[in-house]
Design an enzyme around this catalytic site. Structure first.
Site, PDB file in Angstrom:
ATOM      1  N   SER A  61       0.827  -1.213   0.000  1.00 49.53           N
ATOM      2  CA  SER A  61       0.000   0.000   0.000  1.00 49.53           C
ATOM      3  C   SER A  61       0.858   1.260   0.000  1.00 49.53           C
ATOM      4  CB  SER A  61      -0.864  -0.021   1.267  1.00 49.53           C
ATOM      5  OG  SER A  61      -1.360   1.270   1.544  1.00 49.53           O
ATOM      6  N   GLU A 117       0.354   3.525   1.854  1.00 47.11           N
ATOM      7  CA  GLU A 117       0.497   3.878   3.274  1.00 47.11           C
ATOM      8  C   GLU A 117       1.870   3.477   3.819  1.00 47.11           C
ATOM      9  OE1 GLU A 117      -1.593   5.306   5.903  1.00 47.11           O
ATOM     10  OE2 GLU A 117      -2.373   6.202   4.077  1.00 47.11           O
ATOM     11  N   TYR A 176      -1.539   0.424  10.317  1.00 48.01           N
ATOM     12  CA  TYR A 176      -1.853  -0.319   9.093  1.00 48.01           C
ATOM     13  C   TYR A 176      -0.646  -0.273   8.140  1.00 48.01           C
ATOM     14  CZ  TYR A 176      -3.650  -0.962   4.388  1.00 48.01           C
ATOM     15  OH  TYR A 176      -3.804  -1.366   3.089  1.00 48.01           O
TER      16      TYR A 176
END
Ligand code: GDR
Length: 328
Positions: free
Chosen positions: A128, A130, A152
């Site tokens: 991701s 992220e 996460y």
């Protein structure tokens, strides 16, 4: 003989589009879903209803090492797409240990089983944007250091490093897709685009009167989910494994998305949207935007549908769903 693929999290947005793509390309498709999905089948299995008769569904948990070993040994898939994860970015503190544990351990169990019982199997890990977190440079590419700012993101970074380690140390064919936000009519209702389009549809149908959101100035690089799952397949079908950024390279704000969604039903968002600080997130100072030129060169993949057309499609879909009395 047909190629076999196993998709963990097949009932999610990406899993369901990927299943359709693989079926269309002649694969035997196996999917893993958790037993809890059967408690709310209308909600949790809805995305795979159209292909339910064409896939082989396995009920179990990617977080159960014995089950995973048995599953891989019995199916012996050519490709595994590990999409199952706790994928919502913002969480209460007490939920964090479970997120890290699930996202990391499930990846570990799959990789360890592939290595021990079926080392020719190719493995896709759903990384991701992220993982870049407070990125040092913009746009980000495959060489940008990871600097995650959410639990996460940390869990995904750990999974990506593990997957790369199995590639380097054990010679497995593993690929990490570093995907930026990707949306569609199958997006979960708590993610911001779908929260907006489902609320706009309810407002247009007289079922709702206001929409509460967090930071309207937050910006994201939003693409189209069906295009992003094709990139996953392309990654696993190259001569050698690698990691790829999949993104549009374009940044837009939540405010622009809101404006677009309300304009689809000829309403002015300013009359309906309220900012609620409860939806604000800490550590969002950096707006992540991806540079997918490596994927464009190597995979011949290109982002096509722009976010405003995606939002229009989602609003139209959600209005139709409400008319059909589907609960959103
Ligand atoms: P994200 O997606 O966290 O980027 O993760 P999300 O749609 O939840 O948030 C996007 C942006 O919108 C802002 N925002 C709000 N978000 C939500 N959910 N609800 C609100 O009311 C709201 N108001 C403003 C957020 O602050 C954020 O900036 C998605 C997931 O799919 C991850 O699994 C994936 O890894 C990343 O994208 C890439």
């Amino acid at each position: 003989m047909k190629k076999k693929a196993l998709i963990t999290g097949i009932n999610g947005q990406d899993g369901s589009y990927l299943a359709e793509w693989l079926l269309a390309n002649g694969y035997e498709v196996h999917g893993l879903v958790r037993s809890e999905a059967f408690a709310k089948p209308k909600e949790r299995l809805n995305n795979i209803l159209p292909v339910l008769d064409s896939i082989k569904l396995h009920v179990g948990d990617a977080h159960d090492s014995i089950y995973i070993t048995q599953l891989i040994s019995s199916i012996r898939p050519d490709e595994i797409y590990h999409l199952a994860a706790n994928s919502f970015v913002s969480h209460a503190l007490d939920a964090e240990p479970a997120i890290v544990e699930y996202n990391f351990n499930s990846t570990h169990y799959l990789l360890a089983s592939i290595k021990a019982y079926h080392p020719s199997c190719r493995f896709y890990f759903a990384g991701s944007s992220e993982m870049f977190g407070a990125a040092e440079n913009s746009p980000q590419n495959e060489l940008t250091p990871f600097n995650p700012r959410s639990i996460y993101g940390i869990s995904k970074m750990a999974g990506a490093i593990l997957s790369k380690n199995y590639r380097r140390t054990h010679n497995l064919f593993t690929c990490n897709g570093i995907l930026y936000n990707h949306e569609s009519v199958r997006r979960g209702l708590s993610f911001v685009t779908r929260k907006i389009t489902s609320s706009v549809a309810k407002i247009a149908c007289g079922q709702l009167h206001e929409l509460e959101l967090g930071n309207l100035e937050a910006k994201r690089d939003w693409g189209y989910a069906p295009e992003y799952v094709e990139a996953m397949w392309l990654m696993l079908n190259q001569e050698s494994p690698d990691d790829y950024v999949i993104a549009t390279g374009k940044l837009h704000s939540v405010r622009e998305i809101v404006e677009c969604a309300f304009s689809c039903v000829n309403l002015d968002y300013q009359n309906y949207v309220k900012v609620n600080p409860a939806f604000h997130r800490a550590n969002e100072a950096v707006s992540l935007v991806g540079d997918s030129s490596f994927a464009q060169q190597q995979l011949n993949w290109r982002p096509q549908k722009n976010i405003f057309s995606i939002i229009e499609e989602m609003v139209t879909h959600d209005i139709e769903a409400i008319k059909q009395e589907v609960v959103l």
